[in-house]
Enzyme design. Structure first.
Site, PDB file in Angstrom:
ATOM      1  N   LYS A  54       8.187  -2.965  -1.821  1.00 20.88           N
ATOM      2  CA  LYS A  54       6.914  -3.677  -2.328  1.00 20.88           C
ATOM      3  C   LYS A  54       7.085  -4.135  -3.807  1.00 20.88           C
ATOM      4  O   LYS A  54       6.637  -5.240  -4.195  1.00 20.88           O
ATOM      5  CB  LYS A  54       5.882  -2.669  -1.839  1.00 20.88           C
ATOM      6  CG  LYS A  54       5.704  -2.466  -0.490  1.00 20.88           C
ATOM      7  CD  LYS A  54       4.740  -1.258  -0.066  1.00 20.88           C
ATOM      8  CE  LYS A  54       4.610  -1.180   1.286  1.00 20.88           C
ATOM      9  NZ  LYS A  54       4.027   0.016   1.872  1.00 20.88           N
ATOM     10  N   GLN A  98       0.912   5.073  -0.345  1.00 19.76           N
ATOM     11  CA  GLN A  98       1.978   5.216   0.627  1.00 19.76           C
ATOM     12  C   GLN A  98       1.832   6.319   1.666  1.00 19.76           C
ATOM     13  O   GLN A  98       1.723   7.328   1.202  1.00 19.76           O
ATOM     14  CB  GLN A  98       3.299   4.858  -0.097  1.00 19.76           C
ATOM     15  CG  GLN A  98       4.510   5.213   1.143  1.00 19.76           C
ATOM     16  CD  GLN A  98       4.709   3.592   1.843  1.00 19.76           C
ATOM     17  OE1 GLN A  98       4.275   2.596   1.060  1.00 19.76           O
ATOM     18  NE2 GLN A  98       4.705   3.771   3.099  1.00 19.76           N
ATOM     19  N   ASP A 121      -4.397  -2.398   2.023  1.00 16.98           N
ATOM     20  CA  ASP A 121      -3.726  -2.038   3.160  1.00 16.98           C
ATOM     21  C   ASP A 121      -4.736  -2.352   4.420  1.00 16.98           C
ATOM     22  O   ASP A 121      -4.411  -2.359   5.537  1.00 16.98           O
ATOM     23  CB  ASP A 121      -3.655  -0.402   2.985  1.00 16.98           C
ATOM     24  CG  ASP A 121      -1.951  -0.165   3.185  1.00 16.98           C
ATOM     25  OD1 ASP A 121      -1.289  -1.130   3.217  1.00 16.98           O
ATOM     26  OD2 ASP A 121      -1.711   1.050   2.614  1.00 16.98           O
TER      27      ASP A 121
END
Ligand code: NAD
Length: 293
Positions: A54, A98, A121
């Protein structure tokens, strides 16, 4: 006739390049550099690898990576304190914590602590509600990628019969909502669904997000259907291991009209869509029109 292979890697590379071009234009014309804060707690090797790719994609797109790596014994309160700091930081336009998190941390509390406007997200309950209500907001990256891949097969999904196998908050449910927003007719199947093969055989679009290696067989697929395989399953193969999807590719490829491979299908789209969400979040926070990607 064998199905067309939907090349997620190439489609994702094009999307990343488009986001990069738009990002550089924003920086030149407005002095706005989107910043993405990625927070990793602990040393889970898979999470470390995801976070690494990422960050590389963020840099390549001309965005600012703002990575935070916390020890595995970080408390829930300490993580929430960091998220609040990032919520208040104007250089941070997107925040991604995460998952999975260590057992002492309740992931749902962390997700709820992220500013919904920085929730790249798309997991915050407010964004889930916005998506379900047809309001503008940030939607989860993997389902966004699935829609983009389906649209390389059918420019319009309106009126198509779609089946989504899986009802997780991360993939299945938001994917079903995005398909509804595209005017598809959507069936959501799950572990308690009866006669899944018969339901699948009706679908023009089949999305598998189950987490069971090669569960969807070739004779479940309507001839000519588009098959988007979200599954990532590591299976033993002799002394080694390999990654397979939730669809039996060798069988499905002889029946479907188009199909994503695993790896190289949905996976690369997830990071590309994270960049799209970060760019969108930065534009919205700066009061600018939504970018054209
Ligand atoms: P999950 O475990 O949260 O959900 C799985 C879903 O599958 C559940 O809703 C369950 O009801 C359904 N299911 C389980 N067994 C079933 C059965 N026998 N018949 C029908 N439905 C069944 O998983 P998830 O987070 O949604 O992920 C699903 C898969 O997608 C996993 O393989 C995961 O690794 C993969 N994934 C890939 C990406 C990517 O970027 N490509 C991103 C997220 C998840």
């Amino acid at each position: 006739m064998a199905a067309r292979i939907i090349d997620g890697k190439a489609i994702a590379a094009e999307l990343r390049a488009a986001v990069g071009a738009e990002t550089r234009r924003l920086a030149a014309e407005r002095g706005l550099v989107p910043g993405l804060a990625v927070v990793l707690v602990g040393d889970n090797p898979a999470s470390k690898a995801y976070v690494g790719s990422k960050s590389r994609a963020v840099v390549e797109a001309g965005m600012r990576p703002l990575d935070h790596h916390l020890p595995a014994d970080t408390s829930e309160d300490a993580l929430i304190a960091l998220v609040r700091k990032l919520n208040a930081d104007p250089a941070v336009h997107g925040i991604l914590v995460q998952l999975p998190l260590p057992p002492q941390i309740d992931a749902s509390r962390i997700i709820a602590s992220v500013d919904p406007d920085k929730d790249v997200d798309g997991f915050h309950p407010l964004n889930a509600g916005r998506l379900a209500s047809g309001l503008p907001g940030l939607a989860p990256c993997t389902p966004l990628g699935c829609i983009k891949l389906a649209k390389t097969v059918h420019a319009s999904l309106a009126g198509l019969e779609a089946i989504v196998i899986g009802r997780s908050n991360i993939v299945g449910k938001p994917l079903a909502q995005l398909l509804l927003a595209e005017n598809a007719t959507v069936t959501i199947a799950h572990s308690r669904t009866r006669d899944l093969p018969a339901l699948c055989r009706r679908a023009d679009l089949l999305f598998a997000a189950i987490g069971r290696p090669e569960m969807v067989r070739g004779d479940w697929i309507k001839p000519g259907a588009a098959v988007i395989d979200v599954g990532i399953n590591r299976v033993a193969d002799g002394g080694k291991s390999r990654i397979v999807g939730d669809v039996c590719f060798a069988e499905a490829v002889t029946v479907a009209g188009a199909i994503t491979p695993v790896p190289g299908g949905v996976g690369p789209m997830t990071i590309a869509c994270l960049l799209v969400n970060t760019l969108r979040a930065a534009c919205a926070q700066a009061g600018l029109a939504a970018p054209g990607v």
